[in-house]
Enzyme design. Structure first.
Site, PDB file in Angstrom:
ATOM      1  N   PHE A 228     -23.702   2.963 -26.165  1.00  0.00           N
ATOM      2  CA  PHE A 228     -24.460   2.456 -27.417  1.00  0.00           C
ATOM      3  C   PHE A 228     -23.735   2.615 -28.791  1.00  0.00           C
ATOM      4  CE2 PHE A 228     -27.016   4.955 -24.173  1.00  0.00           C
ATOM      5  CZ  PHE A 228     -28.086   3.985 -23.838  1.00  0.00           C
ATOM      6  N   ASP A 250     -22.057  -1.623 -25.624  1.00  0.00           N
ATOM      7  CA  ASP A 250     -23.336  -1.792 -26.206  1.00  0.00           C
ATOM      8  C   ASP A 250     -23.750  -3.365 -25.449  1.00  0.00           C
ATOM      9  OD1 ASP A 250     -24.714  -0.823 -29.122  1.00  0.00           O
ATOM     10  OD2 ASP A 250     -25.345  -2.786 -28.366  1.00  0.00           O
ATOM     11  N   ALA A 280     -26.258  -0.422 -20.745  1.00  0.00           N
ATOM     12  CA  ALA A 280     -25.921   1.242 -20.545  1.00  0.00           C
ATOM     13  C   ALA A 280     -26.344   1.776 -18.923  1.00  0.00           C
ATOM     14  CB  ALA A 280     -26.704   2.007 -21.479  1.00  0.00           C
ATOM     15  N   ASP A 298     -25.628   7.625 -27.482  1.00  0.00           N
ATOM     16  CA  ASP A 298     -26.591   7.598 -28.688  1.00  0.00           C
ATOM     17  C   ASP A 298     -27.348   6.382 -28.678  1.00  0.00           C
ATOM     18  OD1 ASP A 298     -27.459   8.244 -31.105  1.00  0.00           O
ATOM     19  OD2 ASP A 298     -25.726   7.334 -32.181  1.00  0.00           O
ATOM     20  N   CYS A 338     -32.758   9.922 -31.173  1.00  0.00           N
ATOM     21  CA  CYS A 338     -33.260   9.866 -32.753  1.00  0.00           C
ATOM     22  C   CYS A 338     -34.608   9.456 -32.919  1.00  0.00           C
ATOM     23  CB  CYS A 338     -32.406   8.814 -33.417  1.00  0.00           C
ATOM     24  SG  CYS A 338     -32.587   6.922 -32.504  1.00  0.00           S
TER      25      CYS A 338
HETATM   26  N1  SAH Z   1     -24.013   5.149 -31.986  1.00  0.00           N
HETATM   27  C1  SAH Z   1     -24.050   4.335 -33.014  1.00  0.00           C
HETATM   28  C2  SAH Z   1     -25.442   4.073 -33.184  1.00  0.00           C
HETATM   29  C3  SAH Z   1     -26.065   3.504 -31.955  1.00  0.00           C
HETATM   30  S1  SAH Z   1     -27.865   2.617 -32.196  1.00  0.00           S
HETATM   31  C4  SAH Z   1     -23.423   4.847 -34.145  1.00  0.00           C
HETATM   32  O1  SAH Z   1     -22.898   5.858 -34.128  1.00  0.00           O
HETATM   33  O2  SAH Z   1     -23.735   4.206 -35.142  1.00  0.00           O
HETATM   34  C5  SAH Z   1     -28.453   2.089 -30.641  1.00  0.00           C
HETATM   35  C6  SAH Z   1     -27.375   0.905 -30.138  1.00  0.00           C
HETATM   36  O3  SAH Z   1     -27.909   0.658 -28.844  1.00  0.00           O
HETATM   37  C7  SAH Z   1     -27.709  -0.589 -30.748  1.00  0.00           C
HETATM   38  O4  SAH Z   1     -26.297  -1.005 -31.175  1.00  0.00           O
HETATM   39  C8  SAH Z   1     -28.202  -1.325 -29.668  1.00  0.00           C
HETATM   40  O5  SAH Z   1     -27.646  -2.529 -29.654  1.00  0.00           O
HETATM   41  C9  SAH Z   1     -27.752  -0.631 -28.408  1.00  0.00           C
HETATM   42  N2  SAH Z   1     -28.513  -0.946 -27.087  1.00  0.00           N
HETATM   43  C10 SAH Z   1     -29.895  -0.720 -26.900  1.00  0.00           C
HETATM   44  N3  SAH Z   1     -30.259  -0.842 -25.634  1.00  0.00           N
HETATM   45  C11 SAH Z   1     -28.961  -0.867 -25.035  1.00  0.00           C
HETATM   46  C12 SAH Z   1     -28.884  -0.942 -23.533  1.00  0.00           C
HETATM   47  N4  SAH Z   1     -29.818  -0.900 -22.614  1.00  0.00           N
HETATM   48  N5  SAH Z   1     -27.487  -0.919 -23.074  1.00  0.00           N
HETATM   49  C13 SAH Z   1     -26.746  -0.640 -24.024  1.00  0.00           C
HETATM   50  N6  SAH Z   1     -26.752  -0.723 -25.283  1.00  0.00           N
HETATM   51  C14 SAH Z   1     -28.173  -0.708 -25.799  1.00  0.00           C
END
Ligand code: SAH
Length: 394
Positions: A228, A250, A280, A298, A338
């Site tokens: 993520f 991501d 993910a 995250d 979060c």
């Molecule tokens: N760790 C990042 C913030 C994460 S925000 C930082 O430090 O800035 C959450 C992210 O998860 C988003 O970019 C979104 O595109 C991604 N996301 C949402 N669902 C997902 C999935 N099923 N698999 C992978 N990524 C995903």
């Protein structure tokens, strides 16, 4: 003040007496007929005593109190509240040559419910979460550029996705003051592009600053999976910390390219880094066991509302179970939630269940939360939303 009037049912002023700033719809006995979404209102107890003034909104939270007294909510009010928030950020030492990004206003935590302001260099990005703050945006923008030190020169308004859709406010994302200058901001000496025009939230997640710095200390020689990754924040800290390799994942292709740009900004041509646009759960299922010995999870908020709590906890358990089953022995897992609707104990229980399911030996090394520029109003404990655990997995 001559604001429209709301009177509470008998006994419904209790939480307000303890300075909790929300008035729920069920607490209201009578409201002036002419009240419209975003109006300033004065709230009275059943016995006629004036409690405070705030913004009115249609929904389960109907009033967000801004002042506990009969203060006018005008230009001077916003100037004063923002100046207070500025003093706190100065005290935190967040304005330095090697750090120019931080949260200046964190809603209730800065006694401005409904308002978020993040600062990236000379640009402040405003997010209104209530119609009242939408109507006050120009006054807020002016107060921002008037703050001491002359840091803020441009103010971008980005509320298309945060305002209640039914309020029909048609907020247009735009510069209220100034214009685009630079989209490169600095966090603890590392640089990153912020896409406040198209990115999620205000363009970057400033709330992970300290947790990224902690990760850097664990990175030397490790094989890192940043799951993520969004803009890749954790990845470039891991690289600075001396990671052997860093893989950023991501599901959004846009996030993956942002990460690649940010890695390039700090470590051009560095072959230790690779980024993958993949889901993910799929990635964790198919990666070989032992491929990584430092994993960051995250995810986005799994529970945006209390109603989604049960499924969210199952989601956190499933996600963490996959990481526990694959991380190399001696590995370190940084895992976060979060979701405001999930509390610290519930999150820890979900991670505990995942650990037990994997039968690994797990120690808690750190319990993490949000940084001080996301302060929690002591009367509004709901403001504590970011939870993290750093785990040592044998
Ligand atoms: N760790 C990042 C913030 C994460 S925000 C930082 O430090 O800035 C959450 C992210 O998860 C988003 O970019 C979104 O595109 C991604 N996301 C949402 N669902 C997902 C999935 N099923 N698999 C992978 N990524 C995903």
């Amino acid at each position: 003040m001559n604001y429209k009037k709301i009177t509470l049912r008998r006994g419904k002023e209790e939480s307000l007496k303890r300075f909790h700033p929300w008035v729920f719809s069920g607490a209201i006995a009578t409201a002036d007929d002419s009240i419209e979404e975003g109006d300033l209102v004065s709230v009275f107890a059943a016995d006629g005593r004036h409690i405070g003034n705030g913004h009115f909104q249609v929904g389960s939270i109907m009033v967000r109190i801004l002042s506990w007294g009969d203060t006018a909510i005008d230009d001077d009010f916003y100037a004063e509240r923002l100046a207070q928030a500025w003093r706190v950020r100065k005290a935190l030492g967040l304005m330095r040559p090697d750090n120019n990004s931080f949260r200046l206003v964190h809603g209730e935590g800065d006694f401005l419910p409904g308002l978020v302001v993040d600062v990236y260099g000379n640009t402040a990005v405003i997010q209104a979460h209530s119609p009242g703050m939408h109507f006050a945006r120009k006054s807020i923008a002016q107060a921002l550029v008037n703050l001491p030190d002359g840091v803020i020169k441009n103010v971008y308004y980005k509320s298309e996705t945060t305002l209640p859709y039914k309020a029909h406010l048609d907020p247009e994302n735009q510069y209220l003051i100034g214009a685009f200058d630079s989209d490169v901001a600095i966090e603890n000496g590392l640089r990153f592009h912020v896409d406040w025009l198209r990115g999620q939230k205000t363009g970057f997640f400033v709330d992970q600053r300290e947790n990224r710095a902690l990760l850097e200390r664990y990175s030397a020689g490790r094989r890192v999976l940043n799951m993520f990754c969004y803009t890749g924040g954790f990845s470039f800290y891991a690289m600075r910390g001396g990671a052997q390799l860093v893989h950023s994942v991501d599901s959004s292709g846009k996030a993956v390219s942002l990460t690649e740009r940010n890695v390039e900004l700090n470590y051009p041509g560095d072959e230790r880094h690779k980024a993958f646009a993949q889901d993910a759960f799929d990635y964790l299922d198919t990666m070989p066991a032992g491929a990584y010995n430092l994993i960051i999870l995250d995810p986005p908020a799994f529970a945006k509302h209390k109603s989604a709590l049960k499924n969210a906890l199952i989601g956190y358990r499933r996600l963490n179970a996959k990481a526990f089953s694959k991380i190399e022995s001696g590995g370190v897992l940084f895992t976060f939630s979060c979701s405001q609707a999930v509390n610290k104990e519930q999150f820890r229980l979900a991670v505990f269940s995942a650990a037990a399911q994997s039968r690994r030996k797990v120690r808690i090394l750190h319990q993490l939360t949000q940084p001080a520029d996301h302060p929690i109003n002591i009367y509004h404990p709901e403001g504590e939303y970011l939870k993290g655990l750093v785990l040592y997995v044998e």
